[in-house]
Write a protein that holds these residues in place. Structure first.
Motif, PDB file in Angstrom:
ATOM      1  N   LYS A   5       0.865  -1.191   0.000  1.00 55.97           N
ATOM      2  CA  LYS A   5       0.000   0.000   0.000  1.00 55.97           C
ATOM      3  C   LYS A   5       0.899   1.239   0.000  1.00 55.97           C
ATOM      4  N   SER A  36      -3.928  -1.671   9.454  1.00 58.85           N
ATOM      5  CA  SER A  36      -5.133  -2.218  10.067  1.00 58.85           C
ATOM      6  C   SER A  36      -6.435  -1.840   9.357  1.00 58.85           C
ATOM      7  N   ASP A  37      -6.449  -0.719   8.649  1.00 60.35           N
ATOM      8  CA  ASP A  37      -7.683  -0.266   7.999  1.00 60.35           C
ATOM      9  C   ASP A  37      -7.795  -0.845   6.595  1.00 60.35           C
ATOM     10  N   ASP A  38      -8.917  -0.501   5.979  1.00 54.04           N
ATOM     11  CA  ASP A  38      -9.093  -0.915   4.590  1.00 54.04           C
ATOM     12  C   ASP A  38      -8.561   0.162   3.633  1.00 54.04           C
ATOM     13  N   GLN A  61      -6.226   1.758   1.058  1.00 54.29           N
ATOM     14  CA  GLN A  61      -5.365   1.165   0.036  1.00 54.29           C
ATOM     15  C   GLN A  61      -4.117   2.003  -0.231  1.00 54.29           C
ATOM     16  N   ARG A  74      -2.809   2.856  10.393  1.00 52.13           N
ATOM     17  CA  ARG A  74      -4.017   2.818   9.565  1.00 52.13           C
ATOM     18  C   ARG A  74      -3.814   1.974   8.312  1.00 52.13           C
TER      19      ARG A  74
END
Length: 199
Positions: free
Chosen positions: A9, A42-44, A46, A39
């Motif tokens: 990412k 752990s987050d979505d 991209q 983030r």
């Protein structure tokens, strides 16, 4: 612009207001690098943009958050214009490794390709680009800066993977095989390939 990958990412540090991707934008001087890394892991999310008004200065500040590891590697063409790939950690990759004391970047690139692939007769053609990715080792967040070179070889012998480095396969791939490999590779490796095609 600097593009740094965290698990494929991108953190895109840029002074441009143009966005190619629909990522959130953070102002660099207000951003917490640790929060951004958290983030992205752990987050979505991209990817993210970090907007900078002083790119060179902010890049130096960004790098101070990490222990920087310098490496070098190669995109190697044989006489059939096939590209040399290694298989390591269940991914297709290009050979590369860390610089050793007293070595030039170019010497590192050639040595690492030779060691990891069991290849000789390497001719350094030209510099392609630098890639960056963040990884975690020994409870430390590190930034790897890799210098990539285009190389050529007429080597016809057996390719020998450096097993102690976790490499299980070394093979030259044609265009069709490269596209298949790109279904299971790293974003940085695709950047190296694009640089080879466009430079």
């Amino acid at each position: 612009m600097y593009k740094v990958f965290v698990n494929d990412k991108p953190i895109i540090l840029t002074s441009s207001l143009q966005k190619e991707e629909n990522f959130p934008v953070y102002i660099f001087k207000n951003a917490s690098i640790n929060e951004i890394l958290y983030r992205l892991k752990s987050d979505d999310l991209q990817g993210i943009y970090l907007y900078s008004t002083n790119l060179l200065n902010d890049w130096e500040v960004f790098c101070k958050n990490f222990r920087v590891i310098t490496a070098a590697g190669g995109l190697v063409l044989n006489t059939d214009k096939e590209i040399l790939f290694i298989y390591r950690g269940n991914k297709w990759d290009l050979p590369k490794g860390r610089i050793e004391k007293g070595e030039s970047i170019e010497e590192t690139a050639v040595r690492e390709v030779e060691e990891e692939c069991g290849i000789t007769n390497l001719v350094l053609d030209r510099f392609l680009l630098k890639t960056y990715h963040i990884f975690y080792m020994d409870n430390e967040t590190r930034l790897k800066e890799t210098y990539w070179y285009l190389m050529k070889s007429d080597y016809q012998g057996e390719l020998v993977p450096q097993e102690e480095e976790g490499i299980t396969e070394v093979v030259f791939k044609n265009e069709e095989e490269i596209q298949k490999a790109f279904l299971n590779t790293y974003a940085n490796i695709q950047m190296v390939y694009k640089a080879y095609l466009t430079k």
